[in-house]
Design an enzyme around this catalytic site. Structure first.
Site, PDB file in Angstrom:
ATOM      1  N   GLY A 208      15.244  14.754  11.762  1.00  0.00           N
ATOM      2  CA  GLY A 208      14.500  16.017  11.729  1.00  0.00           C
ATOM      3  C   GLY A 208      13.664  16.166  10.470  1.00  0.00           C
ATOM      4  O   GLY A 208      12.688  16.910  10.466  1.00  0.00           O
ATOM      5  N   HIS A 265       6.672  21.815   9.811  1.00  0.00           N
ATOM      6  CA  HIS A 265       7.164  21.961   8.440  1.00  0.00           C
ATOM      7  C   HIS A 265       6.326  21.082   7.513  1.00  0.00           C
ATOM      8  O   HIS A 265       6.173  19.885   7.752  1.00  0.00           O
ATOM      9  CB  HIS A 265       8.639  21.542   8.416  1.00  0.00           C
ATOM     10  CG  HIS A 265       9.300  21.704   7.092  1.00  0.00           C
ATOM     11  ND1 HIS A 265       9.243  20.743   6.105  1.00  0.00           N
ATOM     12  CD2 HIS A 265      10.049  22.721   6.589  1.00  0.00           C
ATOM     13  CE1 HIS A 265       9.932  21.160   5.061  1.00  0.00           C
ATOM     14  NE2 HIS A 265      10.437  22.355   5.323  1.00  0.00           N
ATOM     15  N   GLU A 317       8.413  27.403   6.169  1.00  0.00           N
ATOM     16  CA  GLU A 317       7.781  26.494   5.194  1.00  0.00           C
ATOM     17  C   GLU A 317       6.748  25.610   5.896  1.00  0.00           C
ATOM     18  O   GLU A 317       6.682  24.398   5.661  1.00  0.00           O
ATOM     19  CB  GLU A 317       8.835  25.605   4.518  1.00  0.00           C
ATOM     20  CG  GLU A 317      10.004  26.357   3.911  1.00  0.00           C
ATOM     21  CD  GLU A 317      11.036  25.459   3.261  1.00  0.00           C
ATOM     22  OE1 GLU A 317      11.273  24.350   3.771  1.00  0.00           O
ATOM     23  OE2 GLU A 317      11.601  25.859   2.227  1.00  0.00           O
ATOM     24  N   GLU A 332       4.835  25.100  -0.934  1.00  0.00           N
ATOM     25  CA  GLU A 332       5.997  24.500  -1.599  1.00  0.00           C
ATOM     26  C   GLU A 332       5.560  23.370  -2.531  1.00  0.00           C
ATOM     27  O   GLU A 332       4.683  22.562  -2.185  1.00  0.00           O
ATOM     28  CB  GLU A 332       6.975  23.962  -0.544  1.00  0.00           C
ATOM     29  CG  GLU A 332       8.223  23.359  -1.162  1.00  0.00           C
ATOM     30  CD  GLU A 332       9.218  22.866  -0.111  1.00  0.00           C
ATOM     31  OE1 GLU A 332       9.116  23.286   1.062  1.00  0.00           O
ATOM     32  OE2 GLU A 332      10.096  22.057  -0.458  1.00  0.00           O
ATOM     33  N   CYS A 334       7.055  20.695  -3.283  1.00  0.00           N
ATOM     34  CA  CYS A 334       7.269  19.392  -2.636  1.00  0.00           C
ATOM     35  C   CYS A 334       6.106  19.015  -1.719  1.00  0.00           C
ATOM     36  O   CYS A 334       5.798  17.828  -1.569  1.00  0.00           O
ATOM     37  CB  CYS A 334       8.539  19.406  -1.792  1.00  0.00           C
ATOM     38  SG  CYS A 334      10.055  19.251  -2.732  1.00  0.00           S
ATOM     39  N   CYS A 400      15.159  20.813  -3.579  1.00  0.00           N
ATOM     40  CA  CYS A 400      14.286  19.663  -3.326  1.00  0.00           C
ATOM     41  C   CYS A 400      13.186  19.518  -4.371  1.00  0.00           C
ATOM     42  O   CYS A 400      12.851  18.410  -4.788  1.00  0.00           O
ATOM     43  CB  CYS A 400      13.674  19.771  -1.937  1.00  0.00           C
ATOM     44  SG  CYS A 400      12.900  21.371  -1.603  1.00  0.00           S
ATOM     45  N   CYS A 401      12.608  20.657  -4.809  1.00  0.00           N
ATOM     46  CA  CYS A 401      11.401  20.571  -5.628  1.00  0.00           C
ATOM     47  C   CYS A 401      11.637  20.028  -7.048  1.00  0.00           C
ATOM     48  O   CYS A 401      10.893  19.142  -7.480  1.00  0.00           O
ATOM     49  CB  CYS A 401      10.703  21.928  -5.702  1.00  0.00           C
ATOM     50  SG  CYS A 401      10.163  22.586  -4.099  1.00  0.00           S
TER      51      CYS A 401
HETATM   52 ZN   LIG Z   1      10.784  21.353  -2.276  1.00  0.00          ZN
END
Ligand SMILES: [Zn+2]
Length: 639
Positions: A208, A265, A317, A332, A334, A400-401
């Protein structure tokens, strides 16, 4: 001839006890790559803007990220899986990826500067990861002890292959930098489980959250084992077949060879596209290449904020429709990093400067804002207007970022330059960062380019060529979209360069000591949006060189929401005590007084607004929210 590495199909194995070239993305043997990056350990950054930032990343930000992996339990989860710690699993089901991204960041940092303390912590973490691996090769701490029966049962939500992809990327970095195969062996054993379960040609399987695809291609580049490229292709081709419920959000709504509209996403989509681009670099798949061109045009033509940020919707997102770009987009951090990953791969394939432009723009205006001036706080979302409540934070539950920023900055020297051999030897500079770049020519001549850069504050860039004997090659320097009419001199004499797809090309036989100086004009520009971008109608952004600017309330006595631009302002540069080392722009603009006015009234073109002069200070957008909170705007209304 410029030396290239081993040709395709010849196995490349890590040198026993040796260290391979420290590429971030290694296209030196990719058959369909035009460019081969100069490895990051052949690049030395010596730059007034970037050196302190990269040093801060490698010293402070990496340390802060490590501490967060400790306090959030991400490292504890590995100790728990290894049987050396007790207690419940901590954090999110994908928190392993925080650790893997930290490992990758630490490797790139150590590739440039040895740091005994960082090396010791890296060794400890790698040993911990290896100890957490099950005998059959399985490694995901969320499923290691408590959820053994749930492994591979929820590809849509549980990010198993996503985490594995980050393990593979970390392992590739570790092998390239240390020459040691400890982590690589772990990653290969874990990936072989996926290979057996979702065998190419037999069983479709995809995650995913894309990430494994591009990691597999890099694993192929490192090891030369074609099975990893075939598995990457199989993962791509598993989409559009209902493996992920046919979800458009998860990029499973149609086969990747039919996907031509950017959707879903944002980070997942861009990681998928980067994986597609990696595959094209290796096998020249024309269908994928054609789709990537369409996706790129949709991304940059319809779905990118003025800052380069992407993924406009807070809901999920996700990407919005064409021109669905508000002044408070999600953007975002990322996703901006993923844009650079995609752009880099497109640039390596084509040598087209429009990808370089997006990389540079996104780096300055969509990635750098994600990190505080202190180097220890982060933005997850990056709006281009804010009332003062959006502030950077030390970490996030979904983290994550932050480690994505650390790994990009730690590896940034690997994105500065590349070489190509067709139709003739060329050395390309992509990022105008001062320092030294060393390459070897085919005849054995070593060439070093030593540069100084005034970017991003001024458009001056100078490079000196050092070579053992006279050397004939093309020097390709950026011709950025933000600058027209660059002036070039060679050894002080004005010279005309050939303009080729966003690069200035100088071909000659170079003698050591030759100096090329480029002056890029950097006037202040007011940039408007496409008329269909309704939220930016009759608004402009203040841009100078590669930097988007914004206004912050702290620099103004009048409400910055009342500021107006006429378009004929005279601009000056200045510095502010609270933003050391940063050049800001000042001007006398206008303001529209709004005392005693209700929220709405009948429009009257004569009396709607009586403008008064007002002093305006515009600071680089990447510096915003480092001082006291207040209103911030990027797109300013026209008078
Ligand atoms: Zn992120």
């Amino acid at each position: 001839m410029i030396t290239r590495a081993t040709p395709d199909d010849v196995p490349v194995t890590p040198d026993a006890g040796g260290v391979r070239a420290r590429h971030v993305v290694d296209t030196s043997a990719s058959r369909f790559a035009r460019l081969s990056p100069v490895p990051l350990d052949a690049v030395t950054v010596s730059d007034t803007f970037w050196s302190p930032r990269l040093r801060r990343n490698n010293e402070l930000t990496l340390r802060a990220a490590y501490e967060q992996c400790l306090t959030t339990g991400a490292l504890h989860n590995f100790a728990r899986a290894a049987g050396t710690a007790s207690g419940p699993f901590q954090g999110r089901y994908y928190s392993d990826s925080d650790v893997y991204k930290w490992v990758e960041s630490a490797c790139w940092a150590l590739a440039i500067d040895d740091d005994p303390d960082l090396r010791r912590r890296l060794d400890e973490v790698v040993a911990l990861i290896a100890a957490a691996q099950a005998e059959d090769g399985y490694l995901n701490t969320y499923f290691s002890l408590d959820r053994v029966g749930e492994r591979w049962t929820d590809l849509i939500n549980k990010h198993e292959m996503y985490c594995l992809g980050h393990l593979v990327q970390a392992a590739v970095a570790h092998a390239r930098v240390t020459g040691c195969s400890t982590l690589l062996d772990v990653a290969v054993a874990a990936t072989e489980l996926v290979e057996r379960r979702y065998r190419p040609g037999e069983t479709y399987g995809a995650c995913g959250h894309p990430e494994l695809e591009l990691a597999l291609v890099e694993l192929y580049r490192l090891t030369g084992e074609r099975r990893w490229l075939e598995l990457a292709v199989w993962q791509l081709d598993s989409r559009g077949r209902g493996v992920l419920d046919g979800s458009e959000y998860l990029l499973d709504h149609e086969p990747v060879r039919e996907q031509r509209v950017v959707t879903g996403h944002a980070v997942r989509a861009l990681y998928l596209y980067a994986g597609m681009a990696d595959v094209v670099l290796e096998n020249g798949d024309e269908d994928l290449a054609d789709n990537l061109d369409a996706l790129w045009d949709d991304l940059t033509g319809h779905k990118t904020s003025i800052t380069g940020g992407v993924g406009a919707r807070w809901d999920g997102e996700a990407f919005g429709d064409a021109y669905e770009l508000s002044d408070r987009p999600y953007n975002e951090t990322c996703a901006a990093i993923a844009t650079i990953m995609l752009a880099w791969r497109m640039l390596l394939r084509t040598g087209d400067g429009r990808y370089r432009d997006v990389m540079e723009w996104t780096l300055f205006n969509a990635v750098l804002p994600g990190l505080s001036a202190s180097g220890t706080e982060f933005f997850y979302q990056n709006p281009i207007s804010d009332g003062g409540r959006h502030r950077r934070r030390p970490w996030f539950e979904c983290a994550c970022c932050p480690p994505n920023i650390t790994r990009l900055l730690a590896s940034l020297p690997g994105y500065i330059a590349s070489t190509s051999t067709k139709p003739r030897d060329s050395i390309w500079i992509h990022l105008l960062i001062g320092g030294a770049v060393s390459v070897g020519l085919g005849d054995g001549t070593a060439v070093t380019l030593t540069s100084t850069s005034g970017l991003p504050w001024s458009g001056s860039y100078e490079v000196e060529i050092m070579c053992e004997t006279d050397a004939t090659f093309e020097l390709r320097l950026p011709q950025p979209g933000w600058s027209a009419g660059a002036a070039i001199t060679v050894n002080g004499s004005p010279t005309t360069a050939i303009s080729d797809a966003g690069y200035l090309v100088l071909e000659r036989t170079w003698t050591t000591g030759d100096r090329v100086r480029v002056t890029y004009p950097t006037p202040v520009r007011l940039v408007e949006a496409h008329p269909r971008l309704a939220t930016a109608h009759r608004r402009v952004a203040i841009v100078r060189g590669p930097l988007v600017h914004c206004v912050e309330q702290t620099d103004h006595t009048v409400n910055v929401l009342d500021l107006r631009l006429r378009g004929d302002e005279a601009w000056q540069t200045a510095t502010l005590p609270a933003l050391s080392g940063v050049s800001v722009l000042t001007s006398t603009a206008a303001r529209c007084p709004v005392a005693d006015q209700g929220l709405y009234r009948t429009f009257d073109p004569v009396t709607s607004c009586r403008l008064e002069p007002a002093e305006l200070v515009a600071v680089p957008y990447f510096t915003w929210a480092n001082r006291e909170p207040g209103q911030m705007n990027v797109m300013l209304p026209l008078a």
